[in-house]
Design a protein around this motif. Sequence first.
Motif, PDB file in Angstrom:
ATOM      1  N   ARG A 179       0.843  -1.187   0.000  1.00 29.69           N
ATOM      2  CA  ARG A 179       0.000   0.000   0.000  1.00 29.69           C
ATOM      3  C   ARG A 179       0.878   1.236   0.000  1.00 29.69           C
ATOM      4  O   ARG A 179       1.808   1.336   0.799  1.00 29.69           O
ATOM      5  CB  ARG A 179      -0.919   0.012   1.223  1.00 29.69           C
ATOM      6  CG  ARG A 179      -2.114  -0.898   1.088  1.00 29.69           C
ATOM      7  CD  ARG A 179      -3.175  -0.605   2.132  1.00 29.69           C
ATOM      8  NE  ARG A 179      -4.324  -1.480   1.972  1.00 29.69           N
ATOM      9  CZ  ARG A 179      -5.425  -1.392   2.691  1.00 29.69           C
ATOM     10  NH1 ARG A 179      -5.526  -0.470   3.646  1.00 29.69           N
ATOM     11  NH2 ARG A 179      -6.432  -2.215   2.497  1.00 29.69           N
ATOM     12  N   GLN A 198     -12.166   3.376  -0.287  1.00 33.39           N
ATOM     13  CA  GLN A 198     -12.339   2.186   0.538  1.00 33.39           C
ATOM     14  C   GLN A 198     -11.727   2.381   1.916  1.00 33.39           C
ATOM     15  O   GLN A 198     -12.336   2.038   2.934  1.00 33.39           O
ATOM     16  CB  GLN A 198     -11.693   0.984  -0.149  1.00 33.39           C
ATOM     17  CG  GLN A 198     -11.816  -0.302   0.642  1.00 33.39           C
ATOM     18  CD  GLN A 198     -11.188  -1.469  -0.089  1.00 33.39           C
ATOM     19  OE1 GLN A 198     -10.961  -1.422  -1.287  1.00 33.39           O
ATOM     20  NE2 GLN A 198     -10.894  -2.524   0.641  1.00 33.39           N
ATOM     21  N   VAL A 199     -10.498   2.945   1.945  1.00 33.55           N
ATOM     22  CA  VAL A 199      -9.854   3.182   3.239  1.00 33.55           C
ATOM     23  C   VAL A 199     -10.640   4.200   4.043  1.00 33.55           C
ATOM     24  O   VAL A 199     -10.828   4.051   5.264  1.00 33.55           O
ATOM     25  CB  VAL A 199      -8.403   3.654   3.010  1.00 33.55           C
ATOM     26  CG1 VAL A 199      -7.776   4.123   4.319  1.00 33.55           C
ATOM     27  CG2 VAL A 199      -7.583   2.540   2.399  1.00 33.55           C
ATOM     28  N   ASP A 200     -11.127   5.245   3.323  1.00 32.28           N
ATOM     29  CA  ASP A 200     -11.917   6.250   4.025  1.00 32.28           C
ATOM     30  C   ASP A 200     -13.198   5.628   4.591  1.00 32.28           C
ATOM     31  O   ASP A 200     -13.568   5.869   5.747  1.00 32.28           O
ATOM     32  CB  ASP A 200     -12.250   7.393   3.062  1.00 32.28           C
ATOM     33  CG  ASP A 200     -13.054   8.493   3.747  1.00 32.28           C
ATOM     34  OD1 ASP A 200     -12.580   9.001   4.782  1.00 32.28           O
ATOM     35  OD2 ASP A 200     -14.144   8.837   3.266  1.00 32.28           O
ATOM     36  N   LEU A 201     -13.850   4.802   3.747  1.00 36.06           N
ATOM     37  CA  LEU A 201     -15.075   4.146   4.226  1.00 36.06           C
ATOM     38  C   LEU A 201     -14.768   3.175   5.359  1.00 36.06           C
ATOM     39  O   LEU A 201     -15.535   3.068   6.322  1.00 36.06           O
ATOM     40  CB  LEU A 201     -15.746   3.398   3.068  1.00 36.06           C
ATOM     41  CG  LEU A 201     -16.411   4.265   1.994  1.00 36.06           C
ATOM     42  CD1 LEU A 201     -16.920   3.404   0.861  1.00 36.06           C
ATOM     43  CD2 LEU A 201     -17.555   5.079   2.590  1.00 36.06           C
ATOM     44  N   GLU A 202     -13.643   2.463   5.220  1.00 33.91           N
ATOM     45  CA  GLU A 202     -13.276   1.524   6.281  1.00 33.91           C
ATOM     46  C   GLU A 202     -13.006   2.256   7.588  1.00 33.91           C
ATOM     47  O   GLU A 202     -13.450   1.835   8.658  1.00 33.91           O
ATOM     48  CB  GLU A 202     -12.035   0.741   5.850  1.00 33.91           C
ATOM     49  CG  GLU A 202     -11.617  -0.322   6.838  1.00 33.91           C
ATOM     50  CD  GLU A 202     -10.429  -1.121   6.333  1.00 33.91           C
ATOM     51  OE1 GLU A 202      -9.887  -1.922   7.108  1.00 33.91           O
ATOM     52  OE2 GLU A 202     -10.034  -0.920   5.164  1.00 33.91           O
ATOM     53  N   THR A 203     -12.288   3.394   7.473  1.00 33.90           N
ATOM     54  CA  THR A 203     -12.012   4.183   8.676  1.00 33.90           C
ATOM     55  C   THR A 203     -13.310   4.709   9.283  1.00 33.90           C
ATOM     56  O   THR A 203     -13.535   4.637  10.498  1.00 33.90           O
ATOM     57  CB  THR A 203     -11.081   5.345   8.323  1.00 33.90           C
ATOM     58  OG1 THR A 203      -9.886   4.822   7.734  1.00 33.90           O
ATOM     59  CG2 THR A 203     -10.718   6.146   9.561  1.00 33.90           C
ATOM     60  N   ARG A 204     -14.154   5.234   8.387  1.00 35.73           N
ATOM     61  CA  ARG A 204     -15.422   5.743   8.889  1.00 35.73           C
ATOM     62  C   ARG A 204     -16.275   4.627   9.463  1.00 35.73           C
ATOM     63  O   ARG A 204     -16.978   4.819  10.465  1.00 35.73           O
ATOM     64  CB  ARG A 204     -16.157   6.455   7.755  1.00 35.73           C
ATOM     65  CG  ARG A 204     -15.494   7.779   7.356  1.00 35.73           C
ATOM     66  CD  ARG A 204     -15.994   8.273   6.018  1.00 35.73           C
ATOM     67  NE  ARG A 204     -17.439   8.465   6.014  1.00 35.73           N
ATOM     68  CZ  ARG A 204     -18.149   8.741   4.916  1.00 35.73           C
ATOM     69  NH1 ARG A 204     -17.526   8.843   3.760  1.00 35.73           N
ATOM     70  NH2 ARG A 204     -19.447   8.899   4.993  1.00 35.73           N
ATOM     71  N   TYR A 205     -16.221   3.455   8.819  1.00 39.81           N
ATOM     72  CA  TYR A 205     -17.008   2.329   9.326  1.00 39.81           C
ATOM     73  C   TYR A 205     -16.516   1.907  10.706  1.00 39.81           C
ATOM     74  O   TYR A 205     -17.326   1.693  11.621  1.00 39.81           O
ATOM     75  CB  TYR A 205     -16.906   1.154   8.351  1.00 39.81           C
ATOM     76  CG  TYR A 205     -17.534  -0.115   8.872  1.00 39.81           C
ATOM     77  CD1 TYR A 205     -18.914  -0.287   8.877  1.00 39.81           C
ATOM     78  CD2 TYR A 205     -16.731  -1.146   9.374  1.00 39.81           C
ATOM     79  CE1 TYR A 205     -19.489  -1.446   9.364  1.00 39.81           C
ATOM     80  CE2 TYR A 205     -17.305  -2.310   9.870  1.00 39.81           C
ATOM     81  CZ  TYR A 205     -18.688  -2.457   9.854  1.00 39.81           C
ATOM     82  OH  TYR A 205     -19.253  -3.596  10.349  1.00 39.81           O
ATOM     83  N   ASN A 206     -15.181   1.774  10.833  1.00 40.21           N
ATOM     84  CA  ASN A 206     -14.646   1.389  12.139  1.00 40.21           C
ATOM     85  C   ASN A 206     -14.981   2.430  13.197  1.00 40.21           C
ATOM     86  O   ASN A 206     -15.354   2.084  14.335  1.00 40.21           O
ATOM     87  CB  ASN A 206     -13.128   1.211  12.048  1.00 40.21           C
ATOM     88  CG  ASN A 206     -12.748   0.025  11.187  1.00 40.21           C
ATOM     89  OD1 ASN A 206     -13.521  -0.920  11.051  1.00 40.21           O
ATOM     90  ND2 ASN A 206     -11.572   0.065  10.590  1.00 40.21           N
ATOM     91  N   LEU A 263      -7.561   2.813  -3.438  1.00 40.34           N
ATOM     92  CA  LEU A 263      -8.310   2.419  -2.244  1.00 40.34           C
ATOM     93  C   LEU A 263      -8.663   3.607  -1.365  1.00 40.34           C
ATOM     94  O   LEU A 263      -9.002   3.422  -0.194  1.00 40.34           O
ATOM     95  CB  LEU A 263      -7.491   1.418  -1.414  1.00 40.34           C
ATOM     96  CG  LEU A 263      -7.126   0.093  -2.089  1.00 40.34           C
ATOM     97  CD1 LEU A 263      -6.355  -0.774  -1.126  1.00 40.34           C
ATOM     98  CD2 LEU A 263      -8.369  -0.630  -2.575  1.00 40.34           C
ATOM     99  N   GLN A 315      -3.397   0.473  -3.656  1.00 40.25           N
ATOM    100  CA  GLN A 315      -3.024  -0.927  -3.454  1.00 40.25           C
ATOM    101  C   GLN A 315      -2.205  -1.329  -4.675  1.00 40.25           C
ATOM    102  O   GLN A 315      -2.724  -1.430  -5.786  1.00 40.25           O
ATOM    103  CB  GLN A 315      -4.265  -1.800  -3.323  1.00 40.25           C
ATOM    104  CG  GLN A 315      -3.980  -3.263  -3.054  1.00 40.25           C
ATOM    105  CD  GLN A 315      -3.826  -3.541  -1.584  1.00 40.25           C
ATOM    106  OE1 GLN A 315      -3.884  -2.620  -0.792  1.00 40.25           O
ATOM    107  NE2 GLN A 315      -3.620  -4.779  -1.215  1.00 40.25           N
TER     108      GLN A 315
END
Length: 819
Positions: free
Chosen positions: A411, A442-450, A439, A421
Amino acid sequence: MRRFYNGFRLGLASTALSGFAGAALAQERVLPTGRLFSSSEVIFSSLAIGAIAAALLSTIWLMRQKGNLEAESQEIRGALSDAQQRISKYEALIADKNRRIVIWEAGPSRPEILGQLPTETGAPADDREFLAFGKWIRAHSAVELERGIETLRSDGRTFDLVVETQRDEILEVQGRVSGGKAFVRFIALNNLRAELAELKIERERLVSSMNLFQSLLDALEQPVWHRDAEGKLAWVNHAYGDAVEASSPAQAVRESREFLGTIAREQIRAAATPTSPYHDRISTVVRGNRTLFEVVDVVASAGSAGMAIDVTEAEAIRAELARTLTSHAETLDHLATPVAIFDREQRLQFYNQAFVRLWDLELGFLESHPDHNELLDKLRSRNKLPEQLNWRNWKEQVLSVYRALDTQTNRWHLPNGQTLQVIATAHPQGGVTWVFENLTEQVDLETRYNTLVKVQGETIDHLAEGVAVFGPDGRIRLSNPAFRALWGITEEQTKPGTHIKAIEAACAVEYEKPDGWRLFGQMLTNFDDERPSLQGTFELTSGIVLDYAVIPLPNAQTMLTFVNMTDSARAERALKEKNEALRKADELKNDFVQHVSYELRSPLTNIIGFTDLLKTPGIGPLNERQSEYVDHISTSSSVLLTIVNDILDLATVDAGIMELSYSDVELDDLLDDVAMQIADRLNENSVMLEIVAPRGMGSIVADQQRLKQILIKLITNAANFAPEGSTITLSSWREGLNVYFSVADNGPGIPEEVLPTVFNRFSSGKGGKRSGAGLGLSIVESFVHLHKGDVKIDSKPGVGTTVTCRIPSAVYARSVAAE
């Protein structure tokens, strides 16, 4: 022979003495008288003489025998000396450093080893190690030697071999049989013989190699041929024979069946040279089919040799591969994912448009097929790559994929905030394909999701509502402390994985009716396609009132929520009671207002009528004070009547029973009528009215009486606050089906904090010439809304106030006021 002869002579001597003694005895018998000696004397004398003679003869014989023995001894010593010299000569010959002999007696016995071999041959000096031939003689020679020794000892079959040692030295080995013994001689050859032996071995090796290669060529599926110096076929393999439809390679050679055409052979003969073999593609016919072959022909002094490789299928595959690669390149070029392909030399061979957009590089630079190292340096100089503490090590790690076997995934966090990626896949033939997957989202969504999951977890844990989530198997997934507190159960009883039956049993203490929890269990575990939601209320034995909700979640999960509504229920009961009291009070108020309003209107009408009557000359003259009092009575009565009418109008609007009387209203007539009716009020306030409206505006479908009330209320309000001698502007214009009316004054204006309350009832502004009930703007807003329009006010302290109304032309003939 000599010994036999000497014995024979000794016998004769003995015989002679015996005869002499016998003669003496006979003479004694013959001459018995006149003899001089007696017989005993004669016998004694004869014996003495015989003994003496025998002794003499023995002495003579012994002397002769001694001479013979000395001569024989001398002869033996000479022979022994010759034998010793001969043995020394043989030993010197055997002890030659260029020869070693191994001797085996008949039958099983230990061999005797004589002589030595030069150390450079690698032959061990130790006898035991010498006989281990495989350790110092090459494997093939050792096997052949051991086989020869075995047949020599068992069958007496001699042999002559030339063997190679591990040090590449040549030895001649001879196996012979003599006197019942087996001799094996190891001879280190001299220069000429060694060269001859080496040539012999080399010849055998070459012949073996030629046979091996010929067998290999004969097993190939590609036609192979050999031509002599005159260009005639000398040898072909089976594939050649099959290609020219011969029964055997020998037939093809014998009948000179050519595989290639005459023109092709002439081209090969003209183009091929010893330093430059012929290599080209030639088309020929094989078994009736036109076939493309890649022909290689090598020329030497002894002739030429060639091979033809069928590339028809390979050419078709190559063309198909080219079409496939072109199709893949076009497909990759339309992908949104950046892709770049580098060859085994680490040079850029392909890139798509997404790659260009990602790195924003010049097409000229990319078309120059830059080195990957150069590309990374350029991207770094433009601040497009992640910042690294050790750039050289990072770059070497990135480029290590060219030497790796597995795909590498990393990454990259770019300076512009993007996250890539990077997938690098090495090709088996060399080169690497680089794929850059964006990504960032995706990383932003993953961070926001977490973050959301954590926030939701914290939120659920701190909610006052009890929350429990169950899976499709009826087992609890999570619950918050409020859920456990409401039902009086422990965290152990609600740990994840606990079935709803166990939770139902734990909650049964607090709730006497288990039907609700059974219903929850049925709803959690049913297999219906559509899972309905459910809401209701529980009342626990402790007096707590709970509102529950069953909410379906994704993945066949279900959430139960419980809200403690005890206080709310009590408050609701109190509010219902108060609301009922207020409703009744409102009804009383409305009844009172209507009753009072109607009851006030009649006396006011009478007062106004009699006041006007007092002003008429027919009643009689009034003095100045009386006239002033009558004017005050008339004015106050009019104001009071206006207030009563406004209250009645608002009460009618609130009751929802006010009806608008729609008709075609000419706008020019409306504005003139309003100006005439408001003229007296304007004179009292010493202000002027200016009407700004284009002529011929047409008509509007509206309630004319209510429109007049709206405009009069607005102008009256403006006149109340406008300075003396100022001008109030009444503007009107049309936009499609909408007609706008605007009243502006240059009075003191309305403070910003008061603006939100100007349309409230009984809200009267300060600073006006005449105080009122504060119902004018409220009535304006109500009438405008009845016409489906809207009203807005714009005011600045010290500048003035502007009120604008939008009245749409009605589509219906009648409209009932909204409740």
